[in-house]
Scaffold this active site. Structure first.
Site, PDB file in Angstrom:
ATOM      1  N   MET A   1       0.873  -1.288   0.016  1.00 34.23           N
ATOM      2  CA  MET A   1      -0.076   0.207   0.103  1.00 34.23           C
ATOM      3  C   MET A   1       1.011   1.207   0.053  1.00 34.23           C
ATOM      4  SD  MET A   1      -2.860  -1.053   2.907  1.00 34.23           S
ATOM      5  CE  MET A   1      -1.641  -1.844   3.782  1.00 34.23           C
TER       6      MET A   1
ATOM      7  N   GLY B   1       1.272   4.258   4.978  1.00 35.86           N
ATOM      8  CA  GLY B   1       2.290   3.325   3.938  1.00 35.86           C
ATOM      9  C   GLY B   1       2.624   2.086   4.531  1.00 35.86           C
ATOM     10  N   SER B   2       2.273   1.016   3.845  1.00 40.45           N
ATOM     11  CA  SER B   2       2.427  -0.213   4.781  1.00 40.45           C
ATOM     12  C   SER B   2       2.369  -1.545   3.659  1.00 40.45           C
ATOM     13  CB  SER B   2       1.628  -0.446   5.881  1.00 40.45           C
ATOM     14  OG  SER B   2       0.323   0.093   5.430  1.00 40.45           O
ATOM     15  N   ARG B   3       1.828  -2.740   4.254  1.00 38.29           N
ATOM     16  CA  ARG B   3       1.970  -3.846   3.375  1.00 38.29           C
ATOM     17  C   ARG B   3       1.187  -5.050   4.417  1.00 38.29           C
ATOM     18  NH1 ARG B   3       6.972  -7.455   2.178  1.00 38.29           N
ATOM     19  NH2 ARG B   3       6.367  -9.335   2.730  1.00 38.29           N
TER      20      ARG B   3
END
Length: 233
Positions: free
Chosen positions: A103, A190-192
């Site tokens: 993301m 912001g990440s996954r």
């Protein structure tokens, strides 16, 4: 679709309550700078608009046919591979199919359950803030892990913080009966998200594909279809 309906779905998107403090701080800062007549008021206004955009929580239409595994996050499919799931989740020590969704700071960050079932385990692990697009981020970064016992076996879902993200939040606990597409948490800035499938599952997405949380089908546990072939370009 009428112009009014288009505006409702693309502009007038609900904002999640997790964003209220951040929006409030940015808005107050903007008003102060405007009152002072500072040129920084314009960049601050742009930042405020972006914060509102970041914390949007749009309505999603989730397929509910038996066996479908749905994307838990908006973003780009960054990995489709075999990997050992986190040991804390009790999913075994053998590599299983995994799909990772990255993301960016422009994607919606509300995460949704990929399948219906009971949450049997949860674990929070503090860690680093490496680029979430890297494979080793799944082991080194701050993350929250949960296991879902479904009619098709156990699934693992891991929220992973990234370079900018500094806070993972979740709204469920062990024992919670969760429905596919249900909101269970989010990662700020912001990440996954990784999904670990039961052994033998065949993902129907490919690296580089865009996913929509609560809507994109990652796999069909009732299908005998092989992993999907793709054409790029």
């Amino acid at each position: 679709m009428s112009i009014l309906d288009s505006i409702k779905t693309t502009v007038l998107v609900p904002v999640h309550r997790e964003g209220y403090p951040f929006i409030g701080i940015a808005a107050v800062g903007t008003l102060i700078l405007i009152w002072l007549g500072a040129w920084l008021a314009w960049p601050m206004l742009a930042l405020t608009v972006w914060v509102v955009f970041f914390f949007r929580d749009p309505v999603r239409v989730t397929p509910v046919r038996e066996g479908l595994v749905i994307a838990p996050a908006d973003g780009r499919v960054s990995l489709v591979s075999l990997a050992v799931p986190p040991l804390e989740l009790g999913l075994g020590e053998a590599p299983v199919p995994r799909v990772s969704i990255f993301m960016s700071v422009f994607d919606c960050h509300v995460n949704r359950a990929p399948i219906s079932g009971k949450i049997t385990a949860m674990a929070y692990r503090p860690g680093k803030f490496l680029n979430a697009d890297l494979d080793k981020a799944s082991e080194d970064n701050e993350r929250n892990e949960l296991a879902i016992e479904s009619a098709y076996g156990k699934f693992g879902v891991v929220q992973i913080a990234g370079l900018v993200a500094r806070r993972i939040v979740w709204w469920v606990d062990t024992g919670h009966q969760i429905g596919v597409g249900e909101r269970f948490g989010m990662i700020r800035f912001g990440s996954r998200v990784d999904v670990y499938f039961p052994e033998g599952a065949k993902p129907l997405v490919a690296v580089g594909q865009k996913s929509v949380a609560g809507e994109t089908v990652l796999a069909d546990m009732t299908s005998r279809e092989e992993s999907r072939l793709v054409r790029v370009g």
